[in-house]
Enzyme design. Structure first.
Site, PDB file in Angstrom:
ATOM      1  N   HIS A 114      39.068  18.600  32.610  1.00 13.03           N
ATOM      2  CA  HIS A 114      39.770  18.296  31.357  1.00 13.03           C
ATOM      3  C   HIS A 114      40.561  19.511  30.871  1.00 13.03           C
ATOM      4  CE1 HIS A 114      40.070  16.584  27.163  1.00 13.03           C
ATOM      5  NE2 HIS A 114      40.129  17.881  26.874  1.00 13.03           N
ATOM      6  N   GLU A 115      39.893  20.660  30.818  1.00 12.92           N
ATOM      7  CA  GLU A 115      40.563  21.854  30.297  1.00 12.92           C
ATOM      8  C   GLU A 115      41.712  22.274  31.214  1.00 12.92           C
ATOM      9  OE1 GLU A 115      39.952  22.632  27.374  1.00 12.92           O
ATOM     10  OE2 GLU A 115      37.972  21.787  27.028  1.00 12.92           O
ATOM     11  N   HIS A 118      44.839  20.410  30.524  1.00 12.12           N
ATOM     12  CA  HIS A 118      45.724  20.962  29.480  1.00 12.12           C
ATOM     13  C   HIS A 118      46.707  21.967  30.080  1.00 12.12           C
ATOM     14  CE1 HIS A 118      43.860  19.015  26.146  1.00 12.12           C
ATOM     15  NE2 HIS A 118      42.705  19.621  26.264  1.00 12.12           N
ATOM     16  N   ASP A 124      45.342  16.033  24.539  1.00 12.48           N
ATOM     17  CA  ASP A 124      44.108  15.282  24.322  1.00 12.48           C
ATOM     18  C   ASP A 124      44.414  13.830  23.996  1.00 12.48           C
ATOM     19  OD1 ASP A 124      41.903  17.127  24.613  1.00 12.48           O
ATOM     20  OD2 ASP A 124      42.745  18.174  22.879  1.00 12.48           O
TER      21      ASP A 124
END
Ligand SMILES: [Zn+2]
Length: 191
Positions: A114-115, A118, A124
């Protein structure tokens, strides 16, 4: 830009030579994959997790390749407390911080992918849908899915293909985009 001009020059040359009955091998592919070197020297217990996350992104996308410790486009840090988050300085460049306390509740691999998402250009999307990677902590601690959806992966591929507007690539903006994530604490206090 230079390679584009070179390809154009090669194409024009090939055309010219073809009229003379000479053939020229095809120039290199239109878009070479961008290499994102990630550095795990400060990733602590999560260096292996970073490698797994890199493989997931590499398998899911085109136009980019995450490669370990060939440089430091992307630095991975292990921290304790304060929450996991990502700082994207430009597309494919930045820092990811993995909070050991959150990683004890949520899937560390899901947090990591997920990170990194980014850093690869995704925002998000806290809609609680576990099939999405960018729903993050909104999908709860039971959600361990570390894979981007097809739409999420395709968006990353497109960003690296340069098919989105330059403003969305955020390479020429001053400052960094900081994604201070919400992976809500599931620790309950009994009153
Ligand atoms: Zn996030």
């Amino acid at each position: 830009m230079t390679s584009r001009l070179n390809r154009l020059a090669v194409a024009l040359l090939a055309t010219a030579l073809a009229t003379l009955g000479v053939t020229v091998a095809n120039p290199s592919p239109a878009s070479a994959a961008m290499t994102i070197c990630y550095n795990t020297s400060q990733a602590g217990n999560y260096a292996g997790t970073a490698s797994q996350a890199a493989s997931i992104w590499n398998n899911a996308t085109v136009n980019l390749t995450l490669t370990a410790n060939c440089g430091s486009n992307l630095r991975i840090y292990q921290i304790t407390g304060g929450g996991s988050y990502a700082v994207r300085t430009s597309l494919g460049n930045g820092r990811v911080y993995i909070d050991t306390q959150q990683a004890a509740q949520y899937s560390p691999l899901r947090i990591m992918t997920h990170e990194i998402g980014h850093i690869l250009g995704l925002p998000d999307n806290y809609n609680g849908n576990c099939s999405l990677l960018m729903s993050g902590g909104s999908a709860g601690t039971s959600c361990t899915n570390p894979y981007p959806s097809t739409a999420e992966a395709n968006r990353v591929s497109n960003l690296f293909a340069g098919t989105f507007a330059a403003t969305e690539r955020s390479t020429d903006r001053a400052g960094a985009d900081i994604f201070r994530d919400s992976w809500p604490s599931m620790l309950t206090s009994v009153s």
